[in-house]
Design a protein around this motif. Sequence first.
Motif, short mmCIF file in Angstrom:
data_model
loop_
_atom_site.label_atom_id
_atom_site.label_comp_id
_atom_site.label_asym_id
_atom_site.label_seq_id
_atom_site.Cartn_x
_atom_site.Cartn_y
_atom_site.Cartn_z
N VAL A 125 -8.68 10.72 8.93
CA VAL A 125 -8.10 11.62 9.93
C VAL A 125 -8.84 12.96 9.93
O VAL A 125 -9.11 13.53 11.00
N GLU A 126 -9.18 13.47 8.75
CA GLU A 126 -9.95 14.72 8.67
C GLU A 126 -11.28 14.61 9.42
O GLU A 126 -11.76 15.59 9.98
N LEU A 158 0.63 12.99 7.03
CA LEU A 158 -0.35 12.07 7.61
C LEU A 158 0.25 11.51 8.91
O LEU A 158 1.15 10.68 8.86
N PRO A 159 -0.24 11.98 10.06
CA PRO A 159 0.32 11.49 11.32
C PRO A 159 0.00 10.00 11.50
O PRO A 159 -1.15 9.59 11.36
N HIS A 160 1.03 9.22 11.77
CA HIS A 160 0.85 7.78 11.90
C HIS A 160 2.04 7.18 12.63
O HIS A 160 3.05 7.84 12.85
N GLY A 161 1.91 5.92 13.00
CA GLY A 161 3.00 5.17 13.59
C GLY A 161 2.70 3.69 13.50
O GLY A 161 1.65 3.29 13.00
N THR A 162 3.62 2.88 14.02
CA THR A 162 3.43 1.44 14.00
C THR A 162 3.20 0.94 15.43
O THR A 162 3.49 1.63 16.40
N ASP A 163 2.70 -0.29 15.51
CA ASP A 163 2.43 -0.86 16.83
C ASP A 163 3.70 -1.21 17.59
O ASP A 163 3.64 -1.58 18.75
N ARG A 164 4.84 -1.07 16.96
CA ARG A 164 6.12 -1.34 17.63
C ARG A 164 6.65 -0.14 18.40
O ARG A 164 7.61 -0.25 19.14
#
Length: 150
Positions: free
Chosen positions: A26-27, A58-64
């Motif tokens: 991400v950096e 840590l910016p993130h998410g799931t495919d849902r």
Amino acid sequence: MTDILFYHLQNQPLERVLPVLLEKSVERGWKVAVEAASPERVEALDALLWTYSDESFLPHGTDREADAALQPVLLTAGPDRANGASVRFLVDGAALPADMEAYERIVLMFDGNDPDALDQARSSWKAAKAAGHACTYWQQDENGRWGKRA
């Protein structure tokens, strides 16, 4: 040609190594997809990335999720890359994607204490090399530092 990095986990578990490598990605401004073996494992990794450190986010998410395309780090249990990732992490035995050449970098992380994981990593190495991709092998020393071995 895609750079394919093989990370041989021996002295630290995936849960300690993955967040650090994702932070570095991400950096660098990379969009990342992390493919796990099951939806349950995706949920566990999602929980981990929210709680692994009090000092960082840590910016993130799931495919849902509805905003999957906006996530810099997308967790999935399949070949999806709704966020247009140029880097793909494969964990828990996730196989090399059929579209390897669509990525700048693929990071295959495997448990060096699991004979089946070692066999699968060896097969993936051979397949990636045969397809003409640049492969590197990384292993931890006794202090937990990564060293390029091949």
